[in-house]
Scaffold this motif. Structure first.
Motif, mmCIF file in Angstrom:
data_model
loop_
_atom_site.group_PDB
_atom_site.id
_atom_site.type_symbol
_atom_site.label_atom_id
_atom_site.label_comp_id
_atom_site.label_asym_id
_atom_site.label_seq_id
_atom_site.Cartn_x
_atom_site.Cartn_y
_atom_site.Cartn_z
ATOM 1 N N LEU A 14 0.843 -1.189 0.000
ATOM 2 C CA LEU A 14 0.000 0.000 0.000
ATOM 3 C C LEU A 14 0.883 1.246 0.000
ATOM 4 N N THR A 15 0.506 2.250 -0.769
ATOM 5 C CA THR A 15 1.345 3.437 -0.938
ATOM 6 C C THR A 15 0.817 4.661 -0.224
ATOM 7 N N GLU A 16 -0.382 4.587 0.360
ATOM 8 C CA GLU A 16 -0.937 5.740 1.045
ATOM 9 C C GLU A 16 -1.877 5.292 2.143
ATOM 10 N N SER A 17 -2.105 6.172 3.100
ATOM 11 C CA SER A 17 -3.026 5.905 4.202
ATOM 12 C C SER A 17 -3.683 7.213 4.615
ATOM 13 N N GLU A 18 -4.865 7.118 5.171
ATOM 14 C CA GLU A 18 -5.566 8.292 5.682
ATOM 15 C C GLU A 18 -5.432 8.335 7.196
ATOM 16 N N ILE A 19 -5.085 9.491 7.713
ATOM 17 C CA ILE A 19 -5.016 9.657 9.160
ATOM 18 C C ILE A 19 -6.445 9.823 9.679
ATOM 19 N N VAL A 20 -6.933 8.811 10.364
ATOM 20 C CA VAL A 20 -8.314 8.835 10.860
ATOM 21 C C VAL A 20 -8.427 9.733 12.083
ATOM 22 N N ALA A 21 -7.499 9.577 13.028
ATOM 23 C CA ALA A 21 -7.570 10.374 14.259
ATOM 24 C C ALA A 21 -6.205 10.417 14.923
ATOM 25 N N TRP A 22 -5.867 11.578 15.454
ATOM 26 C CA TRP A 22 -4.677 11.717 16.284
ATOM 27 C C TRP A 22 -5.065 11.491 17.737
ATOM 28 N N LEU A 23 -4.263 10.741 18.454
ATOM 29 C CA LEU A 23 -4.501 10.492 19.870
ATOM 30 C C LEU A 23 -3.548 11.297 20.747
ATOM 31 N N VAL A 24 -2.717 12.124 20.105
ATOM 32 C CA VAL A 24 -1.792 12.997 20.823
ATOM 33 C C VAL A 24 -1.873 14.387 20.220
ATOM 34 N N ALA A 25 -1.308 15.362 20.919
ATOM 35 C CA ALA A 25 -1.290 16.746 20.458
ATOM 36 C C ALA A 25 0.089 17.326 20.764
ATOM 37 N N PRO A 26 0.468 18.420 20.090
ATOM 38 C CA PRO A 26 1.749 19.050 20.389
ATOM 39 C C PRO A 26 1.883 19.354 21.879
ATOM 40 N N GLY A 27 3.040 18.992 22.435
ATOM 41 C CA GLY A 27 3.271 19.188 23.860
ATOM 42 C C GLY A 27 3.062 17.945 24.695
ATOM 43 N N ASP A 28 2.381 16.930 24.123
ATOM 44 C CA ASP A 28 2.153 15.693 24.863
ATOM 45 C C ASP A 28 3.441 14.872 24.942
ATOM 46 N N GLU A 29 3.671 14.252 26.086
ATOM 47 C CA GLU A 29 4.818 13.365 26.248
ATOM 48 C C GLU A 29 4.382 11.942 25.926
ATOM 49 N N VAL A 30 5.134 11.252 25.085
ATOM 50 C CA VAL A 30 4.769 9.901 24.659
ATOM 51 C C VAL A 30 5.908 8.944 24.997
ATOM 52 N N THR A 31 5.557 7.666 25.090
ATOM 53 C CA THR A 31 6.536 6.615 25.347
ATOM 54 C C THR A 31 6.745 5.799 24.077
ATOM 55 N N PRO A 62 -3.101 16.950 9.415
ATOM 56 C CA PRO A 62 -4.307 16.873 10.242
ATOM 57 C C PRO A 62 -5.060 15.573 10.002
ATOM 58 N N ALA A 63 -5.970 15.249 10.872
ATOM 59 C CA ALA A 63 -6.829 14.081 10.680
ATOM 60 C C ALA A 63 -7.691 14.289 9.439
ATOM 61 N N GLY A 64 -7.929 13.197 8.706
ATOM 62 C CA GLY A 64 -8.744 13.260 7.500
ATOM 63 C C GLY A 64 -7.968 13.438 6.223
ATOM 64 N N VAL A 65 -6.642 13.582 6.313
ATOM 65 C CA VAL A 65 -5.808 13.796 5.137
ATOM 66 C C VAL A 65 -5.188 12.469 4.701
ATOM 67 N N VAL A 66 -5.152 12.220 3.386
ATOM 68 C CA VAL A 66 -4.491 11.042 2.843
ATOM 69 C C VAL A 66 -3.013 11.374 2.653
ATOM 70 N N VAL A 67 -2.149 10.555 3.244
ATOM 71 C CA VAL A 67 -0.709 10.802 3.235
ATOM 72 C C VAL A 67 -0.014 9.651 2.525
ATOM 73 N N HIS A 68 0.967 9.965 1.700
ATOM 74 C CA HIS A 68 1.735 8.948 0.994
ATOM 75 C C HIS A 68 2.836 8.400 1.893
ATOM 76 N N VAL A 69 3.176 7.145 1.668
ATOM 77 C CA VAL A 69 4.275 6.527 2.406
ATOM 78 C C VAL A 69 5.545 7.350 2.192
ATOM 79 N N GLY A 70 6.250 7.662 3.287
ATOM 80 C CA GLY A 70 7.474 8.448 3.207
ATOM 81 C C GLY A 70 7.276 9.918 3.491
ATOM 82 N N GLU A 71 6.031 10.379 3.619
ATOM 83 C CA GLU A 71 5.784 11.774 3.961
ATOM 84 C C GLU A 71 5.796 11.950 5.477
ATOM 85 N N PRO A 72 6.297 13.083 5.976
ATOM 86 C CA PRO A 72 6.360 13.306 7.426
ATOM 87 C C PRO A 72 4.973 13.519 8.009
ATOM 88 N N ILE A 73 4.743 12.937 9.189
ATOM 89 C CA ILE A 73 3.444 13.116 9.829
ATOM 90 C C ILE A 73 3.557 13.718 11.223
#
Length: 482
Positions: A14-31, A62-73
């Motif tokens: 598969l060469t592309e995917s759609e971002i359905v939802a972000w579960l984090v926001a800028p400033g959030d600390e992740v593991t 943003p959520a709802g955008v189709v992104v190609h493999v290799g593009e920064p998210i």
């Protein structure tokens, strides 16, 4: 240190995917490996884990955008020095950038690529499963509007664009708020895919439209308002139709063809115009099977097994395959061979909110009736929840589709690509039927079998369908068939 995470190759080519939802926001600390987003491929909704532990710096899409493999998210700040490293980038491209001659002076709006000047020992190797950035003709990299973040929130005046391995990034830099307006000339106007499609159909250049949505987003109303100010290239009237009267509603709604719908359409067209389809029908009295199911539900040993008519038809199909193995084959055109499968990977067509999915039960012919019922329930539940693994959607050898749940009696199903047969089971109807020399009300079912005539002759298809019908009309006959 800023780490840039690019969309990885999620498998199945598969060469592309759609971002359905972000579960984090800028400033959030992740593991490490924390679930940060849900992305939808053409086959399933996949949980995307974080490859780093740190703080979310920027969400590039943003959520709802189709992104190609290799593009920064998304970018992460993992502490340390100020180098910007690229997760999932082509290591060769980074090395080439490091060895290239010094670039010519650039405007204040851009800075020298940090990754290009970093020592080789500081660069990361490719992460497993993260393919290189692909040069895609006709798909320019997305650019962010000056002062506007990817989610529509205004960025600070100290934010600027930094080129990292050929990809635009937003990293803290010393750009000033007085950046020249000419830097935004080549940027694509901010809008949604349906709005871009509308503008394209009307012959309107979105660069000439003023957006009134949040942070300058161009809406359908903006396109309609622009239409009243000039005559577009399509020759449509300069004034938009009056929607204030009794007919104040949209005449049509357009949405982009993407994800599962695009994949399904491609597969069905390929199958319909490659394999010569033949469909046969058989209507049978399944009252004995219905009575068998009633007795199983009343039996304590099977009360919680959830065995239904679909599981019985699936078992009958697996038994019939053993007598007519030609329906469990594949036509390999490049190799000039017919592939005979020794096991039945039974596809179960499932209608989901995203469209049609056909996950399969591996080695279904080795399962008993209880095992088949449990496997069917598990597959359909996962398909409707959007959690089916991509691997479960490939490798099927023969398929069942239950159109009876929609009240349909019969149909002409299209083969799943790479398979020789598909069985459609219709609704069970109470009908007058000949029974023991008289007419009685009986439970009647119609089966529709489509098969690839390159692989299955008419006699073979007919015998296969008749065997399934015999088992459903008289389950005791199984004893004479195995």
């Amino acid at each position: 240190m800023i780490k840039v995470f690019k969309l990885p190759d999620l498998g199945e080519g598969l060469t592309e995917s759609e971002i359905v939802a972000w579960l984090v926001a800028p400033g959030d600390e992740v593991t490490l490996n924390q679930h940060i987003a849900d992305v939808e491929t053409a086959k399933a909704v996949v949980e995307l884990p974080s490859p780093f532990a740190g703080v979310v710096s920027v969400l590039h899409q943003p959520a709802g955008v189709v992104v190609h493999v290799g593009e920064p998210i998304v970018s992460f700040d993992i502490g340390g020095d100020a180098d910007t490293l690229d997760a999932g980038a082509d290591a060769g491209a980074v090395d080439a950038a490091a060895q290239a001659p010094a670039p010519a002076p650039v405007p204040a709006a851009a800075s020298v690529p940090a990754a290009a000047t970093a020592p080789a020992e500081k660069r990361e190797a490719n992460l497993v499963g993260y393919g290189p950035a692909v040069e895609r003709g006709g798909h320019p990299q997305r650019r962010l509007r000056p002062g506007v973040g990817p989610l529509g929130a205004a960025e600070s005046a100290a934010s600027t664009q930094t080129v990292v391995a050929g990809v635009d990034q937003v990293t803290p830099a010393a750009a000033s708020a007085g950046q020249p307006a000419a830097a935004s000339v080549a940027e694509r106007p901010r809008s949604t895919p349906p709005v871009r499609a509308l503008a394209r159909d009307l012959g309107i250049d979105l660069r000439t439209v003023t957006g009134t949505g949040r942070d300058g987003l161009i809406t359908r109303d903006d396109v309609s308002a622009h239409l009243t100010q000039s005559v577009p290239a399509t020759g449509l009237p300069a004034t938009a139709p009056d929607r204030s009267g009794p007919e104040a509603f949209e005449r049509e709604t357009r949405s982009p063809i993407k994800s599962l719908r695009k994949l399904t359409a491609k597969a069905m067209v390929q199958s319909a115009f490659t394999a010569p389809h033949v469909t046969e029908f058989l209507t049978i009295d399944v009252t004995p099977t219905v009575e068998l199911l009633d007795s199983l539900r009343a039996d304590r040993a099977f009360a919680d097994a959830g065995i239904g008519i679909l599981a019985v038809v699936a078992k009958a199909l697996c038994l019939a395959v053993g007598r007519t193995p030609a329906v469990n084959t594949r036509w390999d055109e490049p190799a000039g061979e017919i592939v005979q499968f020794h096991d039945v990977n039974l596809g179960i067509a499932a209608a989901t909110p995203r469209g049609l999915l056909v996950p399969n039960i591996v080695d279904a012919d080795r399962l008993d009736l209880r095992g088949l019922a449990a496997a069917i329930a598990e597959l359909t539940t996962a398909a409707r929840a959007g959690t089916t693994a991509p691997a479960a959607l490939s490798g099927g050898t023969v398929t069942i589709t239950n159109i009876g749940v929609f009240g349909i009696d019969a149909g002409t199903p299209i083969l799943n690509p790479g398979e020789a047969a598909i069985l459609a089971m219709g609704a069970i109807r109470l009908r007058p039927w000949e029974y023991r020399g008289t007419v009685a009300l009986r439970k009647v079912l119609t089966l529709s079998l489509s098969f690839d005539h390159r692989l299955v002759d008419g006699e073979q298809g007919s015998r296969f369908l008749a065997d399934i019908g015999t088992i459903l009309a008289d389950p005791a006959r199984v004893l004479t068939m195995v």
